[in-house]
Design a protein around this motif. Structure first.
Motif, PDB file in Angstrom:
ATOM      1  N   MET A   1       8.854 -55.789 -21.462  1.00 41.12           N
ATOM      2  CA  MET A   1       7.637 -55.303 -22.132  1.00 41.12           C
ATOM      3  C   MET A   1       7.385 -53.838 -21.790  1.00 41.12           C
ATOM      4  O   MET A   1       6.866 -53.066 -22.586  1.00 41.12           O
ATOM      5  CB  MET A   1       6.433 -56.157 -21.703  1.00 41.12           C
ATOM      6  CG  MET A   1       5.184 -55.974 -22.558  1.00 41.12           C
ATOM      7  SD  MET A   1       5.487 -56.214 -24.332  1.00 41.12           S
ATOM      8  CE  MET A   1       3.964 -55.539 -25.000  1.00 41.12           C
ATOM      9  N   THR A   2       7.784 -53.407 -20.574  1.00 40.86           N
ATOM     10  CA  THR A   2       7.507 -52.022 -20.211  1.00 40.86           C
ATOM     11  C   THR A   2       8.733 -51.119 -20.347  1.00 40.86           C
ATOM     12  O   THR A   2       8.668 -49.963 -20.010  1.00 40.86           O
ATOM     13  CB  THR A   2       6.971 -51.921 -18.777  1.00 40.86           C
ATOM     14  OG1 THR A   2       7.888 -52.619 -17.917  1.00 40.86           O
ATOM     15  CG2 THR A   2       5.601 -52.532 -18.664  1.00 40.86           C
ATOM     16  N   LYS A   3       9.836 -51.672 -20.818  1.00 33.79           N
ATOM     17  CA  LYS A   3      10.995 -50.829 -21.068  1.00 33.79           C
ATOM     18  C   LYS A   3      10.620 -49.793 -22.119  1.00 33.79           C
ATOM     19  O   LYS A   3      10.203 -50.135 -23.230  1.00 33.79           O
ATOM     20  CB  LYS A   3      12.147 -51.717 -21.575  1.00 33.79           C
ATOM     21  CG  LYS A   3      13.414 -50.951 -21.906  1.00 33.79           C
ATOM     22  CD  LYS A   3      14.597 -51.909 -22.070  1.00 33.79           C
ATOM     23  CE  LYS A   3      15.832 -51.202 -22.585  1.00 33.79           C
ATOM     24  NZ  LYS A   3      15.838 -51.081 -24.053  1.00 33.79           N
ATOM     25  N   PRO A   4      10.735 -48.511 -21.791  1.00 35.18           N
ATOM     26  CA  PRO A   4      10.264 -47.509 -22.750  1.00 35.18           C
ATOM     27  C   PRO A   4      11.153 -47.405 -23.978  1.00 35.18           C
ATOM     28  O   PRO A   4      12.347 -47.720 -23.929  1.00 35.18           O
ATOM     29  CB  PRO A   4      10.303 -46.202 -21.946  1.00 35.18           C
ATOM     30  CG  PRO A   4      11.147 -46.463 -20.757  1.00 35.18           C
ATOM     31  CD  PRO A   4      11.217 -47.940 -20.535  1.00 35.18           C
ATOM     32  N   LEU A   5      10.541 -46.953 -25.084  1.00 32.92           N
ATOM     33  CA  LEU A   5      11.300 -46.564 -26.260  1.00 32.92           C
ATOM     34  C   LEU A   5      11.767 -45.142 -26.047  1.00 32.92           C
ATOM     35  O   LEU A   5      10.980 -44.270 -25.675  1.00 32.92           O
ATOM     36  CB  LEU A   5      10.426 -46.648 -27.510  1.00 32.92           C
ATOM     37  CG  LEU A   5      10.223 -48.047 -28.062  1.00 32.92           C
ATOM     38  CD1 LEU A   5       9.150 -48.028 -29.148  1.00 32.92           C
ATOM     39  CD2 LEU A   5      11.534 -48.579 -28.645  1.00 32.92           C
ATOM     40  N   LYS A   6      13.028 -44.893 -26.305  1.00 33.77           N
ATOM     41  CA  LYS A   6      13.589 -43.572 -26.011  1.00 33.77           C
ATOM     42  C   LYS A   6      13.836 -42.776 -27.290  1.00 33.77           C
ATOM     43  O   LYS A   6      14.410 -43.285 -28.252  1.00 33.77           O
ATOM     44  CB  LYS A   6      14.894 -43.732 -25.230  1.00 33.77           C
ATOM     45  CG  LYS A   6      14.663 -44.383 -23.852  1.00 33.77           C
ATOM     46  CD  LYS A   6      15.306 -43.564 -22.769  1.00 33.77           C
ATOM     47  CE  LYS A   6      15.005 -44.148 -21.401  1.00 33.77           C
ATOM     48  NZ  LYS A   6      15.508 -43.266 -20.348  1.00 33.77           N
ATOM     49  N   VAL A   7      13.405 -41.527 -27.234  1.00 37.72           N
ATOM     50  CA  VAL A   7      13.426 -40.656 -28.396  1.00 37.72           C
ATOM     51  C   VAL A   7      14.394 -39.501 -28.173  1.00 37.72           C
ATOM     52  O   VAL A   7      14.334 -38.836 -27.132  1.00 37.72           O
ATOM     53  CB  VAL A   7      12.013 -40.082 -28.655  1.00 37.72           C
ATOM     54  CG1 VAL A   7      12.040 -39.104 -29.826  1.00 37.72           C
ATOM     55  CG2 VAL A   7      11.008 -41.193 -28.900  1.00 37.72           C
ATOM     56  N   ALA A   8      15.265 -39.268 -29.144  1.00 36.42           N
ATOM     57  CA  ALA A   8      16.088 -38.055 -29.146  1.00 36.42           C
ATOM     58  C   ALA A   8      15.360 -36.998 -29.958  1.00 36.42           C
ATOM     59  O   ALA A   8      15.017 -37.239 -31.116  1.00 36.42           O
ATOM     60  CB  ALA A   8      17.456 -38.340 -29.755  1.00 36.42           C
ATOM     61  N   LEU A   9      15.102 -35.856 -29.331  1.00 33.36           N
ATOM     62  CA  LEU A   9      14.429 -34.765 -30.036  1.00 33.36           C
ATOM     63  C   LEU A   9      15.474 -33.736 -30.450  1.00 33.36           C
ATOM     64  O   LEU A   9      16.133 -33.133 -29.604  1.00 33.36           O
ATOM     65  CB  LEU A   9      13.382 -34.138 -29.110  1.00 33.36           C
ATOM     66  CG  LEU A   9      12.542 -32.973 -29.668  1.00 33.36           C
ATOM     67  CD1 LEU A   9      11.761 -33.394 -30.899  1.00 33.36           C
ATOM     68  CD2 LEU A   9      11.593 -32.444 -28.591  1.00 33.36           C
ATOM     69  N   LEU A  10      15.628 -33.545 -31.756  1.00 35.59           N
ATOM     70  CA  LEU A  10      16.607 -32.584 -32.269  1.00 35.59           C
ATOM     71  C   LEU A  10      15.876 -31.319 -32.678  1.00 35.59           C
ATOM     72  O   LEU A  10      15.135 -31.308 -33.654  1.00 35.59           O
ATOM     73  CB  LEU A  10      17.357 -33.172 -33.468  1.00 35.59           C
ATOM     74  CG  LEU A  10      17.942 -34.585 -33.284  1.00 35.59           C
ATOM     75  CD1 LEU A  10      18.704 -35.013 -34.535  1.00 35.59           C
ATOM     76  CD2 LEU A  10      18.837 -34.647 -32.049  1.00 35.59           C
TER      77      LEU A  10
END
Lengths: 432, 432
Positions: A1-10
């Motif tokens: 539940m607390t595993k973060p969503l990971k974002v690639a910023l281009l």
């Protein structure tokens, strides 16, 4: 539940760095709104040395590898331009990663291809920031008005040209002078071509028309005129008839009469609009989009159309949506092209013109001029004649007619011996 | 794939009949946008004989049975009022049926209970039509701005009072005269209490504040003053200082200074706003909502706030969304109350006042009056004194101060011997 969503910023220019800061500053709120923490997994830039203020361990020059990383869930593209943005977005979508983009040029050129890739992968491609910056506009068009029929979308969607035209109206300056001021103040880029020639507005018009009419429309389908030919005289003539000059992006559904089905006309050009029109008072670098729908009637959306923070606000709104969709295992409402209406060429599109003429003031001139309009089947709505000595000024506003008939009329007038000069020609919008 | 989604329509007044017509007229478009046909399964009304124009086999007086029918997938509630709407919506949600409602009073009273029922059942409760009619507003606040922090939401959300105040400004008429005109023209109901006393606007303010600040706010939390005490003199005084009078619904996040956390202030009252403010030119029966967010900056949404067709447009937009969610087996983004900020009482809310006083024109009067403001720790922003004979007019605009201090100052002024009369007192908003 607390595993973060990971974002690639281009990309990490003005918009990218604002996105980065907002994700960090609003971490707690984003966690509450998404249902999980949202973290930046990496930032792809061309020259890491140019970004001393961002966490250095996040920087990479290998955007492709970043997008492909197993731990990356979502991709935010704020590079702009066609390549490498296009390749990277397609790679992300094909890898099952939802994408948030602010890339108007790419979406206007290649929207159908990108949407097809998103639909095939069952992920989202959102791009609220691509049109009118912070103003919530694409989502309302796509979702809030999904139960209505849109008739017209008319927008002031380019802040640079709106600033220039506003200054011309306020100071009486010519185009070159107002452009120089805009450049000095940072409202116009060093190479302002994309703005002043209407390319930026045309890309946005294509995106708006696609959503509004459920019809694929590309930037090349959009008729486009910029503002470099707008003169101080045009602006002054507009004021005389209770109007102001704006660069408008106009998307309309046009009834084809006896032919089958309706068509869509999409165009960007300067036009006179009445000062009482809701768009007339949109000044400076602000954007606004006016919408007419069958049931909803008149709507207007107003706000900041550019800038790092406002654009980042739109990017983050989309990021929350695609993150929530990912957690729910769903994808949001994409655009649909089911209506697939024909795009009408400008020549066949009904428009109205304002024309100011210097003519010889002698009997029969008005009749001669009026005859030229009639010969092209253009009906005159109002005419005003002011004599001064042996010359006179004629100010004519036409009724609606095919644009080709109107431009042919103007060309014919320029050749008439009694016409000493055509001092202003501009299309007119929003008159009843 | 072609099995239609079936809708129970509860209520068939102005809005309900427009919903019914749009569902029928736009059947093909709705099918394309939703992915399946959308059909009305039944229409619950109190008196079937009053609805000769709708398909008679769809009419029923048993709303409860209609909601419970196995073949009903979605419920549209346009009855209005608290009961039986509340019971019917709860029954629908508990039976796993998503609900679209236009019911501002119910949502403002019982929002948290209804949202909890929707969340528990994993279905949607959408109500874009409850605030500002056709204007896409709740979805932008809830979704488009989900990555931003809202500071203020200021709306003209009641068309009746806006029409009355617009007419007072245009004609110089008093409140009673303008109300009579509005009633004659059908802009005011026979019993206009809900509108002119601000109950309608307060319900909408509660809904807006709940969404904007992720905090449950009910109608009873909203400070409320109507427009019946606004005089022709107030309107004239406003014009003198470059302002216009509007009934505003104001939702603000207020920093608590040294206390813990921020709080939320929600209020509805008439106020003077500068004629240059984006809301000032919103005339007649139109609605508009102005939003300030940290990153997005200033935004404004404008359109028709009432009427059968505009309201039905908003209902259908929601209907498409909940239908798509149902087919996807998902539910949309609901409101969240995670921030749960304290609601600040009006007494502690910072406001600004305009006061016009008739005073004796003799030495020391201004000092005496100014002292009274200072004694209540109210700072004066501008003061204008005009003498005429032995009397003078004082026009004072204060800086921001707790509302209680301002009202105590006014009360004290009324008792001062040098003050012959208080000719106008109104709060001021939007001055820099």
């Amino acid at each position: 539940m607390t595993k973060p969503l990971k974002v690639a910023l281009l990309g990490c220019g003005t918009v990218g760095s604002a996105v980065l800061r907002l994700i960090s500053e609003q971490a707690d709120d984003l966690t509450a709104r998404v249902g999980r923490p949202v973290e930046v997994a990496g930032i792809a830039v061309r020259r890491p040395a140019h970004h001393p203020d961002v966490p250095q361990h996040l920087l990479t020059t290998d955007a492709e590898a970043l997008v492909a990383r197993d731990d990356v869930d979502l991709v935010v593209e704020v590079i702009g331009g066609i390549e490498p943005a296009r390749t990277l977005i397609l790679a992300a979508l094909e890898a099952g990663k939802s994408v948030v983009s602010a890339n108007k040029a790419l979406l206007a050129d290649d929207g159908p291809l990108l949407h097809a890739a998103a639909a095939k992968a069952g992920v989202d491609l959102y791009y609220e920031a691509a049109v009118a910056g912070a103003i919530p506009l694409l989502r309302p068009l796509r979702e809030s008005l999904a139960g209505d029929q849109l008739r017209r979308v008319v927008g002031i969607v380019n802040g640079t040209t709106n600033y220039i035209l506003s200054r011309m109206a306020e100071t009486g300056a010519g185009f070159a002078e107002a452009l120089a001021e805009a450049t000095d103040l940072g409202y116009a880029e060093a190479d302002p071509t994309a703005d002043i020639d209407g390319f930026d507005a045309a890309a946005k018009a294509a995106i708006l028309a696609s959503l509004a009419f459920h019809t694929p429309v590309s930037a090349i389908d959009v008729y486009r005129e910029g503002i470099s030919a707008v003169s101080a005289s045009d602006v002054a003539r507009a004021a005389e008839i209770g109007c102001t000059v704006k660069l408008l992006a106009i998307c309309e559904r046009v009834e084809n009469g006896n032919e089958d089905g309706d068509s869509v006309a999409v165009r960007v050009h300067p036009a006179m609009i009445p000062t009482t029109h809701p768009l007339a008072s949109v000044g400076g670098a602000f954007n606004a989009v006016y919408v007419e729908a069958e049931a909803a009637g008149q709507l207007m959306f107003y706000g900041q159309g550019a800038g790092g923070e406002p654009t980042a606000s739109a990017v983050l709104g989309d990021l929350v949506a695609v993150a929530r969709n990912r957690l729910a295992g769903a994808s949001g409402q994409g655009p649909t092209g089911y209506a697939n209406l024909a795009v009408r060429p400008i020549a066949d599109t009904p428009t109205r013109y304002h024309v100011s003429l210097d003519v010889a003031d002698r009997p029969g001139v008005l009749a001669t001029v009026a005859h030229e309009f009639a010969r092209h089947e253009v009906s005159i709505a109002t005419v005003r004649q002011d004599g001064h000595g042996d010359a006179a000024t004629l100010v004519i506003v036409t009724h609606s007619a095919p644009d080709a008939a109107l431009s042919a009329t103007i060309a014919a007038l320029r050749d008439m011996p009694v016409v000493r000069g055509v001092t202003s020609v501009l299309r007119v919008e929003g008159l009843s």
